[in-house]
Design an enzyme around this catalytic site. Sequence first.
Site, PDB file in Angstrom:
ATOM      1  CB  THR A  61      -8.350 -51.403  11.469  1.00 32.57           C
ATOM      2  OG1 THR A  61      -7.124 -51.206  12.142  1.00 32.57           O
ATOM      3  CG2 THR A  61      -8.151 -51.139  10.001  1.00 32.57           C
ATOM      4  CB  SER A 142     -33.450 -51.657  10.462  1.00 25.37           C
ATOM      5  OG  SER A 142     -34.195 -52.329   9.477  1.00 25.37           O
ATOM      6  CE1 TYR A 155     -30.084 -55.585  10.725  1.00 24.12           C
ATOM      7  CE2 TYR A 155     -32.369 -55.392  10.036  1.00 24.12           C
ATOM      8  CZ  TYR A 155     -31.077 -54.896  10.062  1.00 24.12           C
ATOM      9  OH  TYR A 155     -30.785 -53.704   9.436  1.00 24.12           O
ATOM     10  CB  SER A 156     -36.875 -57.688  13.844  1.00 25.30           C
ATOM     11  OG  SER A 156     -37.210 -57.631  12.501  1.00 25.30           O
ATOM     12  CB  SER A 158     -30.507 -56.545  17.352  1.00 26.19           C
ATOM     13  OG  SER A 158     -30.513 -56.245  15.967  1.00 26.19           O
ATOM     14  CE  LYS A 159     -29.870 -52.482  12.746  1.00 27.07           C
ATOM     15  NZ  LYS A 159     -28.734 -51.544  12.787  1.00 27.07           N
ATOM     16  CB  THR A 188     -30.685 -49.390   1.989  1.00 26.55           C
ATOM     17  OG1 THR A 188     -31.604 -48.702   2.849  1.00 26.55           O
ATOM     18  CG2 THR A 188     -29.793 -48.367   1.301  1.00 26.55           C
ATOM     19  CG  ASP A 189     -29.018 -51.538  -4.401  1.00 26.08           C
ATOM     20  OD1 ASP A 189     -28.899 -52.753  -4.174  1.00 26.08           O
ATOM     21  OD2 ASP A 189     -28.813 -51.028  -5.514  1.00 26.08           O
ATOM     22  CB  THR A 190     -26.050 -52.415   1.272  1.00 25.32           C
ATOM     23  OG1 THR A 190     -26.808 -53.129   2.243  1.00 25.32           O
ATOM     24  CG2 THR A 190     -26.334 -50.934   1.375  1.00 25.32           C
TER      25      THR A 190
END
Length: 243
Positions: A61, A142, A155-156, A158-159, A188-190
């Site tokens: 953890t 991504s 997000y974009s 950072s990737k 993706t399916d998450t």
Amino acid sequence: MRSLRNKVVVVTGAGRGIGAAITRHFFDEGARVVLAARNKKRLQETAASLGADEKDYLIVTADVTVRKQMKKIVLSAMKKFGQIDIFVNNAGVGIHKPLVKTTEKEFDVIFNTNLKAIYYSFLELVPLFKKQAGGQIINISSGAGRIGVPGLAAYSSSKAALNAFSEAVAGEVRNDNIKISVLAPASTDTNLMSNLSKKSKTPSKAAVKLTVDEVAEAVIFLARQNTNAWTSTADIRPLHIKK
Ligand SMILES: NC(=O)c1ccc[n+]([C@@H]2O[C@H](COP(=O)([O-])OP(=O)(O)OC[C@H]3O[C@@H](n4cnc5c(N)ncnc54)[C@H](OP(=O)(O)O)[C@@H]3O)[C@@H](O)[C@H]2O)c1
């Protein structure tokens, strides 16, 4: 292609989504796996789904955005297995909001998780892999890092930064037998986008999403390539865009 039997593979974000699938696929290939994330219960659920003997896996953890905790992941893996062959930087977060509604704290969490944590991992892994005379790092980026997506500015970017970071360091260490690869999945399916903020909605209008197993299979392909073959970056997308 090389066998993954008995290889030691660390997967961050192994408690759900793509990371859980990557862990299962490596385990099915005969690897010993180290599962890391913050939520112990979810890591235990992934571990239970393996049906593995405790000698073949380890749960750690840790919050990857804390440098000491990243170090703990690496040291715990080394203590139990004596080596790390492959490290998958999969843990990541996103949020879908116009930039001006994104708080500075959210912006920082995204960059700390999607970029700075990977920097922390490299600080541990590059010297270790040099000592081991080799190793592989697979960074999950991504498709949103290839071109800025409206609503995903933090997000974009950072990737995109992760892609450039990986490419730069890969060039520094390739002659040390260290392979650094980036895999950029399409939607993706998450539950990715809903985990950072309850108000956040999934940004994807894609009718067809990849499954976590399809992304995990691409990771396995990168890991199984022969020693001299290096796929530095790869995009994985669904073939059909309409149902
Ligand atoms: N889903 C997509 O459409 C998509 C598309 C392209 C790329 N990706 C990338 O694929 C990767 C996995 O995404 P996913 O869709 O599987 O997301 P997910 O279902 O939200 O899972 C994210 C995982 O990361 C862990 N994590 C988050 N912050 C962490 C931290 N500070 N320390 C340690 N672990 C942390 C989470 O566990 P805890 O909360 O327990 O820590 C969880 O296990 C991400 O890098 C994402 O950017 C996803």
